[in-house]
Design a protein around this motif. Structure first.
Motif, PDB file in Angstrom:
ATOM      1  N   ASN A  83      28.451  37.358  55.211  1.00 31.80           N
ATOM      2  CA  ASN A  83      29.574  36.510  55.624  1.00 31.80           C
ATOM      3  C   ASN A  83      30.487  36.193  54.453  1.00 31.80           C
ATOM      4  O   ASN A  83      31.715  36.165  54.596  1.00 31.80           O
ATOM      5  CB  ASN A  83      29.055  35.212  56.248  1.00 31.80           C
ATOM      6  N   VAL A  84      29.891  35.956  53.281  1.00 32.25           N
ATOM      7  CA  VAL A  84      30.691  35.647  52.092  1.00 32.25           C
ATOM      8  C   VAL A  84      31.548  36.843  51.704  1.00 32.25           C
ATOM      9  O   VAL A  84      32.750  36.701  51.425  1.00 32.25           O
ATOM     10  CB  VAL A  84      29.776  35.238  50.918  1.00 32.25           C
ATOM     11  N   ILE A  85      30.933  38.037  51.689  1.00 33.94           N
ATOM     12  CA  ILE A  85      31.677  39.242  51.321  1.00 33.94           C
ATOM     13  C   ILE A  85      32.803  39.498  52.316  1.00 33.94           C
ATOM     14  O   ILE A  85      33.942  39.790  51.939  1.00 33.94           O
ATOM     15  CB  ILE A  85      30.739  40.461  51.252  1.00 33.94           C
ATOM     16  N   PHE A  86      32.486  39.388  53.613  1.00 33.10           N
ATOM     17  CA  PHE A  86      33.494  39.649  54.639  1.00 33.10           C
ATOM     18  C   PHE A  86      34.641  38.642  54.561  1.00 33.10           C
ATOM     19  O   PHE A  86      35.816  39.014  54.630  1.00 33.10           O
ATOM     20  CB  PHE A  86      32.849  39.590  56.026  1.00 33.10           C
ATOM     21  N   ALA A  87      34.308  37.354  54.397  1.00 34.40           N
ATOM     22  CA  ALA A  87      35.348  36.319  54.296  1.00 34.40           C
ATOM     23  C   ALA A  87      36.213  36.540  53.061  1.00 34.40           C
ATOM     24  O   ALA A  87      37.445  36.372  53.116  1.00 34.40           O
ATOM     25  CB  ALA A  87      34.703  34.929  54.250  1.00 34.40           C
ATOM     26  N   THR A  88      35.582  36.942  51.964  1.00 35.30           N
ATOM     27  CA  THR A  88      36.338  37.194  50.735  1.00 35.30           C
ATOM     28  C   THR A  88      37.309  38.351  50.916  1.00 35.30           C
ATOM     29  O   THR A  88      38.473  38.283  50.483  1.00 35.30           O
ATOM     30  CB  THR A  88      35.375  37.509  49.571  1.00 35.30           C
ATOM     31  N   LEU A  89      36.850  39.425  51.574  1.00 39.19           N
ATOM     32  CA  LEU A  89      37.713  40.578  51.812  1.00 39.19           C
ATOM     33  C   LEU A  89      38.886  40.218  52.726  1.00 39.19           C
ATOM     34  O   LEU A  89      40.009  40.680  52.515  1.00 39.19           O
ATOM     35  CB  LEU A  89      36.901  41.722  52.420  1.00 39.19           C
ATOM     36  N   ILE A  90      38.634  39.394  53.731  1.00 40.97           N
ATOM     37  CA  ILE A  90      39.715  38.975  54.633  1.00 40.97           C
ATOM     38  C   ILE A  90      40.759  38.159  53.879  1.00 40.97           C
ATOM     39  O   ILE A  90      41.977  38.381  54.024  1.00 40.97           O
ATOM     40  CB  ILE A  90      39.150  38.153  55.810  1.00 40.97           C
ATOM     41  N   ILE A  91      40.292  37.231  53.056  1.00 44.33           N
ATOM     42  CA  ILE A  91      41.218  36.393  52.274  1.00 44.33           C
ATOM     43  C   ILE A  91      42.037  37.266  51.320  1.00 44.33           C
ATOM     44  O   ILE A  91      43.258  37.101  51.188  1.00 44.33           O
ATOM     45  CB  ILE A  91      40.441  35.317  51.491  1.00 44.33           C
ATOM     46  N   LEU A  92      41.366  38.208  50.648  1.00 45.28           N
ATOM     47  CA  LEU A  92      42.066  39.107  49.731  1.00 45.28           C
ATOM     48  C   LEU A  92      43.102  39.943  50.472  1.00 45.28           C
ATOM     49  O   LEU A  92      44.222  40.141  49.977  1.00 45.28           O
ATOM     50  CB  LEU A  92      41.071  40.016  49.020  1.00 45.28           C
ATOM     51  N   ASN A  93      42.729  40.420  51.657  1.00 42.04           N
ATOM     52  CA  ASN A  93      43.657  41.235  52.447  1.00 42.04           C
ATOM     53  C   ASN A  93      44.906  40.437  52.805  1.00 42.04           C
ATOM     54  O   ASN A  93      46.040  40.931  52.709  1.00 42.04           O
ATOM     55  CB  ASN A  93      42.958  41.727  53.712  1.00 42.04           C
ATOM     56  N   LEU A  94      44.716  39.196  53.206  1.00 42.48           N
ATOM     57  CA  LEU A  94      45.857  38.347  53.563  1.00 42.48           C
ATOM     58  C   LEU A  94      46.731  38.047  52.343  1.00 42.48           C
ATOM     59  O   LEU A  94      47.966  38.094  52.422  1.00 42.48           O
ATOM     60  CB  LEU A  94      45.358  37.043  54.194  1.00 42.48           C
ATOM     61  N   LEU A  95      46.091  37.731  51.215  1.00 39.61           N
ATOM     62  CA  LEU A  95      46.850  37.450  49.997  1.00 39.61           C
ATOM     63  C   LEU A  95      47.654  38.672  49.556  1.00 39.61           C
ATOM     64  O   LEU A  95      48.806  38.548  49.132  1.00 39.61           O
ATOM     65  CB  LEU A  95      45.901  37.018  48.875  1.00 39.61           C
ATOM     66  N   ILE A  96      47.025  39.849  49.667  1.00 38.85           N
ATOM     67  CA  ILE A  96      47.712  41.083  49.284  1.00 38.85           C
ATOM     68  C   ILE A  96      48.936  41.325  50.160  1.00 38.85           C
ATOM     69  O   ILE A  96      50.012  41.694  49.670  1.00 38.85           O
ATOM     70  CB  ILE A  96      46.731  42.280  49.374  1.00 38.85           C
ATOM     71  N   LEU A  97      48.773  41.109  51.484  1.00 39.30           N
ATOM     72  CA  LEU A  97      49.851  41.405  52.421  1.00 39.30           C
ATOM     73  C   LEU A  97      50.934  40.336  52.426  1.00 39.30           C
ATOM     74  O   LEU A  97      52.014  40.553  52.973  1.00 39.30           O
ATOM     75  CB  LEU A  97      49.280  41.578  53.832  1.00 39.30           C
TER      76      LEU A  97
END
Length: 261
Positions: free
Chosen positions: A41-55
């Motif tokens: 869950n931590v890895i997935f949440a981190t990737l989602i946050i990074l994806n949003l920040l990138i976009l």
């Protein structure tokens, strides 16, 4: 730079369990990591946050640079923002989809999904684009501190010789080089592409078990190239910090002498 450092930290932490197993790119043991619901869950949440920040952050950076008076280093920042935006549009969402499906949909039959696969061509395209965008970003992140080091230590030379068109040419060479070497693992003589994940939607190049001379050579190349960029960037940042500190000390001494005088 804080965001870049955080992204690098997350990538290293995510890849660390795979590196321990000696599986540097395949990371087939990622299912063992995700088997723990908390870490998954931590890895997935981190990737989602990074994806949003990138976009969100990178398109804003692109717009700001396009509508401002450009300086040579703006070209590098623009290229980095474009690479990162493309990463956030293609490779990262597919990675997030695989994480999501495995964590919350089906942990046992990952291959049996409704996800529309692009076949071998789609797999090669995904693997090539992912490696191109990521290695291109790393190359630009290596060039930026070197460019800043020249600007601070040799300001007059920098102003005379470093022009917008020259920096645009440097960026173009970096893009072509990244796209070219990222395509090599997909050619028949090297053949390092392997699909896996949901409906084989996640494709990347396998560097853990080279199958022929071409793959062995490319494996050594990509490792030397990657560690070389880290070494050059680190050295440039150290020299850059030393130059800034020296400048501040000299300025303080000059100010103190003028005050006493």
């Amino acid at each position: 730079f804080a965001l870049m450092s955080w992204i690098l930290f997350v990538c290293v932490c995510s890849a660390f369990p795979c590196l321990i197993e000696g599986n540097s790119y395949n990371c087939s043991n990622v299912t063992d990591i995700l088997s723990s619901s908390s870490s998954g869950n931590v890895i997935f949440a981190t990737l989602i946050i990074l994806n949003l920040l990138i976009l969100v952050g990178n398109p804003m950076t692109i717009l700001v640079i396009l509508f401002k008076e450009k300086k040579p280093y703006d070209i590098l920042i623009l290229g980095l923002a474009v690479f990162d935006t493309l990463t956030g549009l293609l490779p990262l969402p597919i990675t997030n989809y695989n994480y999501f499906y495995y964590l919350y949909v089906n942990k046992t039959e990952v291959e049996q999904s409704h996800f529309i696969s692009g076949g071998e061509v789609g797999c090669a395209l995904y693997g090539w684009s992912a490696l191109t965008f990521k290695s291109g970003s790393m190359l630009i992140l290596t060039i930026i501190p070197f460019e800043r080091l020249l600007a601070i230590n040799f300001p007059f030379w920098y102003k005379r010789h470093v022009k917008l068109w020259k920096m645009s040419l440097v960026l173009l060479v970096a893009v072509i080089f990244s796209a070219f070497h990222s395509l090599l693992p997909a050619i028949p003589g090297i053949s390092m592409m392997k699909p896996y994940g949901v409906q084989k939607s996640y494709c990347h190049f396998e560097f853990d078990e080279p199958a022929n001379l071409g793959s062995v050579i490319y494996t050594y190349f990509i490792q030397i190239y990657g560690y070389g960029m880290v070494l050059v960037a680190s050295l440039c940042y150290v020299l850059l910090i030393c130059s800034i500190v020296q400048f501040l000390v000299t300025r303080r001494q000059y100010t103190t002498n003028n005050t006493k005088g």
